[in-house]
Scaffold this active site. Sequence first.
Site, PDB file in Angstrom:
ATOM      1  CB  THR A  66      -0.868   0.054   1.272  1.00  0.00           C
ATOM      2  OG1 THR A  66       0.020  -0.010   2.405  1.00  0.00           O
ATOM      3  CG2 THR A  66      -1.852  -1.110   1.331  1.00  0.00           C
ATOM      4  CG  HIS A  97       3.444  23.371  -0.663  1.00  0.00           C
ATOM      5  ND1 HIS A  97       2.140  23.645  -0.324  1.00  0.00           N
ATOM      6  CD2 HIS A  97       3.741  24.208  -1.696  1.00  0.00           C
ATOM      7  CE1 HIS A  97       1.669  24.627  -1.092  1.00  0.00           C
ATOM      8  NE2 HIS A  97       2.620  24.972  -1.949  1.00  0.00           N
ATOM      9  CG  HIS A 132       5.905  26.361   0.976  1.00  0.00           C
ATOM     10  ND1 HIS A 132       4.647  26.026   1.423  1.00  0.00           N
ATOM     11  CD2 HIS A 132       5.740  27.293   0.010  1.00  0.00           C
ATOM     12  CE1 HIS A 132       3.748  26.722   0.731  1.00  0.00           C
ATOM     13  NE2 HIS A 132       4.394  27.493  -0.131  1.00  0.00           N
TER      14      HIS A 132
HETATM   15  C1  RB5 Z   1       2.969  -7.037   3.069  1.00  0.00           C
HETATM   16  O1  RB5 Z   1       2.064  -8.052   2.843  1.00  0.00           O
HETATM   17  C2  RB5 Z   1       2.235  -5.726   3.252  1.00  0.00           C
HETATM   18  O2  RB5 Z   1       1.731  -5.653   4.549  1.00  0.00           O
HETATM   19  C3  RB5 Z   1       3.145  -4.568   2.969  1.00  0.00           C
HETATM   20  O3  RB5 Z   1       3.605  -4.659   1.658  1.00  0.00           O
HETATM   21  C4  RB5 Z   1       2.527  -3.178   3.076  1.00  0.00           C
HETATM   22  O4  RB5 Z   1       1.360  -3.081   2.351  1.00  0.00           O
HETATM   23  C5  RB5 Z   1       2.429  -2.633   4.426  1.00  0.00           C
HETATM   24  O5  RB5 Z   1       2.054  -1.469   4.644  1.00  0.00           O
END
Ligand code: RB5
Length: 142
Positions: A66, A97, A132
Amino acid sequence: MKIVVGSDHGGYELKEQLKKRLIEQGHDVLDVGCGGEPVDYPDIAVALSRVVLEGEVSFGILCCGTGIGISMAANKIKGIRAALCADCYSARMAKEHNNANVIAFGGRTVGVEHAWEMVCAYMNAEHLGGIHAARVAMIDAL
Ligand code: RB5
């Protein structure tokens, strides 16, 4: 430009794709891993942050599933300003910024084309300084 990249397994494919494009554009890319195997994203955040703080590179790119965990880990390290980006405006602002020295993406949440556009938006931007820079100094003093 010299750039450091790093990812866990969740961001590996995106990291490889971004690295390939940066190299094609003539940039010098240092890769702190991983090689696709399962790793703990805080370890990669630390390895990349060390390179950034040593001043060897212009900035770093971190990817995990993520982008959240790896940017959270990097932001624990004094002197690192990691911006998790999900749109081009934020990527540009991260430089203008916030003078981010690391940008982060989610390999499972953004496509390669979109991530590449965000990298370009960040790289084409300049830090605006002034108020900034003063605010960034406040962050660095925390
Ligand atoms: C790994 O599965 C996952 O938790 C990692 O890549 C990430 O998304 C964590 O924030």
